[in-house]
Write a protein that holds these residues in place. Structure first.
Motif, short mmCIF file in Angstrom:
data_model
loop_
_atom_site.label_atom_id
_atom_site.label_comp_id
_atom_site.label_asym_id
_atom_site.label_seq_id
_atom_site.Cartn_x
_atom_site.Cartn_y
_atom_site.Cartn_z
N MET C 310 99.44 -21.24 62.41
CA MET C 310 98.11 -21.68 62.36
C MET C 310 97.17 -20.65 63.45
SD MET C 310 96.81 -25.50 63.08
CE MET C 310 97.32 -26.40 61.65
N ALA C 314 94.10 -18.24 62.86
CA ALA C 314 92.56 -18.58 63.53
C ALA C 314 92.44 -17.13 64.04
CB ALA C 314 92.78 -19.63 64.38
N THR C 320 91.08 -21.15 59.00
CA THR C 320 91.85 -22.41 59.47
C THR C 320 92.08 -23.25 58.19
OG1 THR C 320 91.89 -24.19 60.78
CG2 THR C 320 89.75 -23.35 59.88
N LEU C 341 92.08 -22.82 68.73
CA LEU C 341 91.50 -23.18 67.66
C LEU C 341 90.06 -23.99 68.00
CD1 LEU C 341 94.10 -22.57 66.05
CD2 LEU C 341 93.41 -24.30 64.34
N VAL C 346 87.09 -25.20 66.01
CA VAL C 346 87.91 -26.08 65.08
C VAL C 346 88.13 -27.59 65.99
CG1 VAL C 346 89.92 -26.49 63.85
CG2 VAL C 346 88.93 -24.10 63.95
#
Lengths: 188, 90, 981
Positions: C310, C314, C320, C341, C346
């Motif tokens: 993840m 990013a 994302t 993030l 995010v």
């Protein structure tokens, strides 16, 4: 003088030339070849008799000589291939036998092989698709017999990184030519 | 595999043809050998898990036959020699 | 749809937009994207269906370890199934389809399997399809085959080309992350030949996915700078898009370079991929580590992925999977994802950390000592249920969940020979162990050095050690050096449908069941549950399965051990293994010197070994091959025919011991053969079986030309070298093949001498007196061209073989045709050659078939007792010399219209037809124009004493029974008058 017209290994009446980018593949039909194998127990005499023909000592394993009138390649223990200009030395085997007498077995090999010169600044990129030779150390005067497209070939470095001569079995000239030109198209 | 040719240095095993155990060089003496000797020579082979002397023909190279000592469990090659010793000089 | 999940930054080229389709729908992405990153940017989480239960799945990872996001890439003949969306480099016009679903990815009818999961447990097939046995072939197997597999094949030939290549280096470095780059720089600056290979299209490894600094630069920028320096060094070869697939013997590594996979179609003449055989003096494995998941209930929903993946999406790809995400971790690395993030805007819904003492954050909520209990969202994650430290439950709403269970070193290539990974308690992971491939060293995260500083240092040190570099080590740049803090946490207690292996749908429950059913070795577990199989080979799943097994067995993971890995590291195209050796290029072709002429004449060619030989030469009006062949045979026997026999092996044997040598390899005598004479020779194997036959002509006291059959040329040469080098090392003998040096033509028939007299120069007498049968000589032809002449006959007619240097072969053949016009000279091919040799009773490959002896061939008396030769002793074995031994005979049908077929067996005229009553078999058969019927050669028990006996020739497979009579094998001219004419 006989009146039979020769054809080249690729079946033409003149040499075939293929160019991809700055690399050129040239069929060399005018190369006369003969193998010289020292007779058992007469190795030293054979070498001595070879010296004036080569204007050099007979080459050690993996090496060649390039002086006139006969160039040479080491091909096996006590065994060499001698090269000369076909137009002047079509009788290469008889000529050598007369000099080497009983010190060596001489066998005409001129038409057992097809000869290609591969030249240009990026031949390494082509060769690495064709054979296992360690090209990082392959220098002028080196010669290796190796497989190209399952064909036993001699690869002779005539100028480091710039030019090699490839001798392959004549009957498979077409297959060998195809393999090399395919690699040229792929690599260049 | 890479076989270190005594004359040509490291060469790819793809250039070679495997000819079998080096024991094939010990052909019985036709004058004295018994039928059993011939039978052993023709048909019986050792199958060691470990070092094994064997013949490799450098068909794609200089046509020498090499005696290669290879560990059959690891492929480690500990010795390579020419089957037919070369003349005074090579 | 626009790229709603696109973030700022990243290593994508926003100036260019690439258009692509997934399941027919068009999306946009950028150069630098993978298919997975571009789909995520477009808010597509659902990318596939699982193998067994057809569960909706999204990408679990951002790399080659991906188990879920497998797609069919491209269309038409280039359609490639099971391609990982996480590694497929985006290009303009890319088309991808999801697979293993019907009718659509969002609605998959086969998802019914998921409801039936209670039945489809581990070992389902073994348990269900046992009975009744007869159902297997007709019912079960077809059903399973239909349901099995993920993607589908195009069923068309692969239109792309693949190359093979060979490279050499002092040091091969596998992986261009921090350890690999550090090692490459160290080795390169020392002047060593370095190959740096990385499976990614962008080198740098994790450095491209992190935000921390190296030497006060962004990690990705530092990596780019080092790569730029390496690029300028002539002793360094960078190979991005190159997966090292295996470590083989003696420092040989296989590497697949994807040359054109990032292009819609490979450019003309260019390969799609190259399989490199890298010969490395030393190898440094810097393959990094793979993050491992934690198993919990319904942990496979689209949107649930590994936390570091993840983070990579990013940081590297600026995307994302959702705008609101949560993290589930058992270590500090999960928090790094949350921070990165968060920094990108995010929303971090929560960080769920299993550790009660987990660090807190100002930026988002950290749930200490908490675990994910379950998740919801059919086609994509909507929220997770968390069991908190105090026992209470809590729902966290999020569109994605990053999971971090720690890191496993990528030890795969260390296992390709004798390596056996060992368990490291400190790291709670397997590290390289056992005997590594000779010359291989492991550095960086692959060896457990999980911090960036540790990787840089380890790469440098390993390179120095592998290359034996002396002097002071250069300093390692300043970099992140967080202590490694991994503790085992494999699965959330109480879960059952918690996926360990998402690709094979193996759950925690399945592993427990297989244990309960007695599958307790890791290898059994793997086969029974399929854990760790298929395209990802368990890169993310094995560890969890092993850990649960260990727990159930009450053993340590160390005691349970691990399955090991075989090549290839990741799946590879079969085409890459084939290279250029496809179709007509499977092997090289050998052309005879008369090939171009024969082609002009419209010859039909046949492959004989690698040779192309003229099989027959059809004339206008001939509609069946038999018409051409019968004509060629008849014309040759009536006047003169010419056949190219260059393909026979020719070996030049020279030396003072040449005659002694031939005496050894041939069972018959050669020592007394006069110069200028040729003799037929039979070679035996040492066990007494016939190996090959041919002729040897003595051109000089110390020179013979040996011929072999076409098919055995290479084998016979090998055998001769064996005898020369291994059995007669002191003999003065030299061998060299001259097969291709000479164009050799058989000139056969009663007018053959008259034809040749027009070619051969007048000073060579080739009359019957001057050049009798079995003569050989060096001569000249056509006004002085050196040539060889042999008076030998395979056809049974007066015949010669004439040889000239190959380049003149074409001209000689044309000359023979012109000069032969007055004799109606006829070129003949291999079929006519075969007919004539059968008529004459000459043995060929069919008779020298590896089971026959000199005695069987009717040449028992040829085996000289006066000397030792290869095979002579064992040919005397009683078993080969029984009274009823097979003997070569001729066979004719009683009824001239009946067929004789090779391969048929001989039975007595009456009595049972079975193996116990077998009398022999037919080896060759042909229609004989001279006799007007089919004839055969065969081996018959006690055949020498059964002339004129009637037998039945039977071939049960073709339902044939023919009455035949035993005759002499020499159908034509049994006294041999013609050849001596």
């Amino acid at each position: 003088m006989h009146d039979l017209t020769p054809i080249t290994a690729l079946g033409g009446t003149s040499q075939r030339i293929d160019t991809v980018g700055d690399v050129c593949l040239t069929e060399m039909p005018d190369v006369a070849l003969a193998s010289v194998a020292a007779r058992r127990g007469k190795e030293a005499r054979c070498r001595a008799a070879l010296k004036p023909l080569l204007n050099a000592d007979a080459p050690p394993p993996g090496r060649t000589t390039a002086n006139a009138p006969f160039e040479s390649i080491w091909t096996g223990p006590d065994q060499w291939m001698l090269l000369a200009d076909f137009t002047t030395h079509e009788d290469i085997a008889a000529h050598l036998k007369s000099h080497l007498a009983d010190t060596a077995s001489v066998t005409e090999q001129t038409d057992a092989w097809v000869c290609f010169d591969l030249t240009g600044p990026r031949i390494t990129a082509v060769l690495e698709l064709l054979c296992t030779i360690d090209l990082t150390w392959f220098e002028t005067g080196d010669a290796i017999r190796t497989s190209i497209h399952h064909l036993g070939c001699f690869v002779i470095c005539t100028e480091t990184g710039q030019s090699v001569r490839i001798l392959g079995p004549r009957a498979s000239a077409g297959s060998l030519h195809h393999a090399i030109t395919t690699a040229m198209a792929s690599a260049l | 595999m890479i076989i270190h040719h005594p004359l040509l240095g490291p060469r790819d095993s793809a250039e070679f043809v495997y000819l079998g155990a080096a024991a094939l060089m010990d052909r019985p003496d036709p004058e004295t050998a018994s039928a059993d000797d011939w039978h052993d020579y023709a048909y019986l082979r050792d199958n060691p898990a470990g070092p094994h002397r064997e013949l490799w023909f450098h068909e794609g190279g200089d046509r020498s036959i090499l005696i290669v000592t290879r560990d059959t469990t690891t492929h480690e090659i500990t010795d390579v020699a020419l089957a037919r010793p070369a003349g005074a000089q090579i | 749809m626009t790229q709603t999940n696109r973030l700022d930054g990243g290593q994508i080229d926003r100036d260019a937009t690439l258009s692509f389709t997934f399941d027919g729908k068009t999306y946009a992405g950028h150069p630098g994207d993978t298919l997975a990153s571009a789909l995520l940017a477009n808010n597509v989480r659902l990318m596939g269906r699982s193998f067994k239960y057809h569960r909706p799945r999204g990408p679990l990872t951002a790399g080659s370890e991906e188990p879920n996001a497998l797609v069919e890439l491209r269309s038409g003949a280039r359609q490639e199934p099971n391609t990982r969306a996480t590694t497929a480099e985006l290009f303009d016009g890319l088309s991808a389809k999801s697979q293993n679903r019907w009718p659509s990815l969002a609605f998959d009818a086969m998802a019914i399997n998921d409801r039936l999961s209670n039945f489809l447990t581990a070992g389902f097939y073994y348990k269900t399809f046992m009975w009744p046995a007869a159902f297997w072939e007709k019912l079960y197997e077809p059903i399973i085959r239909k349901a099995a597999g993920l993607g589908s094949l195009s069923m068309q030939a692969d239109p792309d080309a693949y190359d093979k290549g060979f490279r050499h280096c002092d040091l091969l470095i596998i992986g261009a992350g921090p350890a690999g780059l550090s090692a490459a720089l160290t080795a390169a600056r020392a002047g060593k030949h370095v190959i740096l290979a990385d499976e990614d299209f962008r080198m740098g490894g994790r450095l491209n996915a992190e935000t921390f600094a190296i030497a006060d630069m962004a990690a990705a920028d530092w990596a780019a700078q080092i790569i730029a320096e390496l690029c300028t060094m002539p002793n360094v070869r960078l190979m991005p898009r190159t997966t090292v697939i295996g470590a083989f013997d003696h420092g040989i590594y296989g590497a697949v370079e994807r040359i054109s996979d990032h292009l819609a179609i490979p450019p003309a003449g260019k390969p799609r991929q190259i399989l490199w055989r890298v010969n490395a003096q030393q190898c440094l494995l810097c393959a990094g580590a793979t993050e491992r998941p934690i198993a919990f209930e319904n942990n496979d929903r689209p949107g649930i992925m590994l936390a570091a993946s993840m983070r990579a999406y990013a940081n590297r790809w600026a995307t994302t999977p959702a705008r609101r995400v949560a993290i589930f971790t058992n270590n500090d690395d999960g928090h790094r994802t949350a921070q990165d993030l968060h920094a990108k805007g995010v929303k971090i819904a929560a960080v769920i950390d299993t550790r009660p003492d987990a660090q807190r954050s100002h930026d988002y909520e950290v749930l200490q000592g908490a675990q994910v209990k379950d998740t919801k969202g059919r086609l994509g994650l909507t929220f997770v249920e968390v069991a908190q430290a105090d026992g209470s439950s809590r729902t966290v709403e999020c569109g994605a969940l990053g999971v971090s269970g720690g890191w496993n070193p990528n030890v795969h290539l260390t296992c390709h020979q004798r390596g056996r990974p060992t368990w490291d308690d400190g790291l709670a992971a397997f590290v390289p162990g056992g005997t590594l491939p000779p010359g291989m060293t492991v550095a960086g995260a692959a060896n457990g050095a999980l911090s960036t500083h540790g990787a840089l240092q380890s790469g440098r040190d390993a390179a120095r050690k592998a290359l034996g570099l002396k002097g002071r080590a250069p300093a390692v740049p300043k970099a992140e050096d967080a202590p490694v803090n991994q503790s085992p946490f494999w699965y959330v207690q109480g879960c059952s449908r918690a996926w360990l292996d998402q690709q094979n749908d193996v759950t925690v429950k399945d592993v427990k069941l297989s244990h309960q059913e007695g599958f307790r070795s890791v290898e059994h577990l793997k086969r029974y549950t399929t854990l760790g199989m298929a395209t990802d080979q368990g890169k993310t799943s094995n560890m969890g399965g092993l850990a649960i097994m260990a727990e159930l067995a009450g053993k340590s993971i160390h005691e349970v051990g691990t399955t090991i890995f075989r090549p290839p590291y990741t799946p590879m195209a079969i085409g890459a293994l084939a290279g250029r050796m496809r179709g007509k290029e499977f092997h090289p072709t050998r052309l005879t010197p008369s090939h171009f002429w024969a082609k002009e004449r419209g010859a039909v060619f046949v492959e004989v070994g690698n040779w192309l030989r003229a099989q027959w030469f059809p004339l206008p009006g001939e509609t069946h091959w038999r018409q051409s062949v019968d004509r060629e045979v008849t014309a040759t026997r009536a006047s003169v025919g010419v056949c190219d026999c260059t393909t026979l092996g020719k070996i030049d044997v020279q030396g003072s011991d040449a005659a002694t040598f031939l005496n050894k390899i041939y069972c018959n005598g050669f020592a007394k053969l006069a110069v200028g004479k040729t003799r037929y020779g039979l070679m035996l194997r040492e066990d007494g079986i016939a190996m090959d036959d041919g002729t040897a002509g003595r051109l000089a006291e110390d020179q013979f030309v040996v011929t072999t059959t076409t098919a055995n040329a290479a084998k016979v040469y090998q055998h001769m070298e064996f005898v020369r080098q291994c059995l007669m090392p002191d003999a003065d003998v030299q061998l060299i093949s001259t097969t291709e040096a000479w164009a050799q033509y058989a000139v056969a028939g009663p007018n053959s001498r008259r034809l040749l007299q027009k070619i051969v120069d007048a000073d060579h007498d080739i009359s019957n007196e001057g050049f009798p049968f079995m003569g050989c000589a060096n001569i000249t032809v056509c006004g002085g061209l050196r040539a060889r002449l042999f008076r030998i006959s395979f056809s049974g007619e007066l015949a010669f073989e004439i040889a000239v240097p190959s380049r003149y072969g074409d001209a000689l053949m044309r000359r023979l045709m012109v000069e032969g016009e007055e004799f109606d000279v006829t070129p003949y091919g291999t079929e006519a050659l075969g007919v004539m040799r059968i008529e004459k009773g000459h043995a060929a490959g069919n008779e020298l078939n590896g089971t026959t002896t000199a005695l069987n061939l009717g040449m028992g008396r040829m085996v000289s007792k006066a000397k030792d030769s290869i095979g002579s002793k064992l040919s005397e074995r009683p078993g080969l010399n029984q009274a009823d031994a097979l003997m070569q005979v001729g066979l004719r049908p009683i009824n001239a219209d009946h067929k004789v077929t090779a391969g048929g067996h001989l039975m007595n005229a009456t009595g049972p037809v079975d193996a116990a009553h077998d009398q022999g078999y037919v080896t060759s058969a042909a229609y004989s124009p001279a006799l007007g019927c089919m004839i055969g050669l065969g081996f018959l028990k006690d055949g020498g004493n059964r002339l004129r006996e009637r037998l039945r020739l039977v071939s049960p497979v073709t339902d044939l029974t023919v009455e035949v009579v035993v005759v002499s094998a020499h159908f034509i001219d049994p006294e041999g008058e013609r050849v001596r004419a």
